[in-house]
Write a protein that holds these residues in place. Structure first.
Motif, PDB file in Angstrom:
ATOM      1  N   TYR A 127       0.830  -1.195   0.000  1.00  0.00           N
ATOM      2  CA  TYR A 127       0.000   0.000   0.000  1.00  0.00           C
ATOM      3  C   TYR A 127       0.869   1.252   0.000  1.00  0.00           C
ATOM      4  N   GLU A 128       1.919   1.219   0.768  1.00  0.00           N
ATOM      5  CA  GLU A 128       2.813   2.379   0.866  1.00  0.00           C
ATOM      6  C   GLU A 128       3.475   2.682  -0.471  1.00  0.00           C
ATOM      7  N   THR A 129       3.836   1.625  -1.189  1.00  0.00           N
ATOM      8  CA  THR A 129       4.542   1.804  -2.456  1.00  0.00           C
ATOM      9  C   THR A 129       3.599   2.098  -3.621  1.00  0.00           C
ATOM     10  N   PHE A 130       2.438   1.422  -3.661  1.00  0.00           N
ATOM     11  CA  PHE A 130       1.570   1.514  -4.841  1.00  0.00           C
ATOM     12  C   PHE A 130       0.230   2.204  -4.579  1.00  0.00           C
ATOM     13  N   GLY A 131      -0.047   2.569  -3.353  1.00  0.00           N
ATOM     14  CA  GLY A 131      -1.287   3.274  -3.039  1.00  0.00           C
ATOM     15  C   GLY A 131      -2.510   2.442  -3.384  1.00  0.00           C
TER      16      GLY A 131
END
Length: 206
Positions: free
Chosen positions: A22-26
């Protein structure tokens, strides 16, 4: 924002050196996790060879369907004239109750590859015909490039009671054919020999 409701997306992924999806790809975190982890672990991906075969099949489908349909119509027309057949069910025939509707909705001469016919002699003769074919394959599926034949009352629908068979439109003497792309003369010859000689009691007198 990220929460621990879906830890597989909000917590570090060990297989990818601690990557947090989630942090990397939203918003694309789930999609990327599905592709990078689920796809890798479960393998639901086409091999290059399978992809090639599917594409080749799709590219030649129109040509094959022309042959399927022309063969089916020719077979239906031939069977309709056979004294060993009591009825042929195919929308390409003028005798079919929905022939005019079929002409409206389908291209000229393209009435599909599946037909059914009823043999003189009832259930036993239906079983006999299917057991006697040599070129046609005795299979329940439809849509193969080879011709498939089956007697539903003794196979796919054998668990139904007599009234249920009638409600399903399956008579005891009905045979279903998914017509393939073989030479039509070969298909006709195979079904012709499988039908056997006409019964002396039902043969048309000269």
């Amino acid at each position: 924002s990220a929460s621990d409701k879906f830890p597989s997306l909000s917590q570090p992924e060990p297989a990818y050196h601690g990557l947090v999806f989630y942090e990397t790809f939203g918003d694309f975190g789930f999609t990327m996790k599905a592709r990078a982890v689920a796809l890798r672990d479960f393998g639901p991906a086409l091999s290059p060879t399978n992809a090639f075969n599917i594409l080749t099949g799709i590219e030649t489908l129109p040509l094959r369907m022309e042959r399927h349909c022309s063969n089916a119509l020719a077979l239906a027309q031939h069977l309709e004239k056979d004294e060993r057949i009591s009825r042929v069910i195919y929308p390409g025939l003028a005798s079919h109750p929905y022939h005019e509707r079929a002409k409206k909705y389908f291209r000229e001469g393209q009435f599909g590859a599946v037909l059914a016919f009823e043999v003189v002699g009832g259930y036993e003769q239906g079983v006999k015909v299917v057991n006697n074919v040599k070129l046609c394959s005795h299979l329940a599926n439809v849509g193969d490039v080879k011709t498939l034949i089956i007697h539903p009352a003794s196979t796919t629908h054998e668990q139904l009671e007599a009234d249920e068979l009638i409600a399903a439109g399956v008579s005891s003497e009905m045979i279903r054919v998914s017509v393939g792309i073989e030479n039509i003369a070969d298909i006709i010859a195979d079904i012709d020999q499988a039908l056997g000689a006409p019964d002396a009691t039902t043969a048309t007198e000269e």
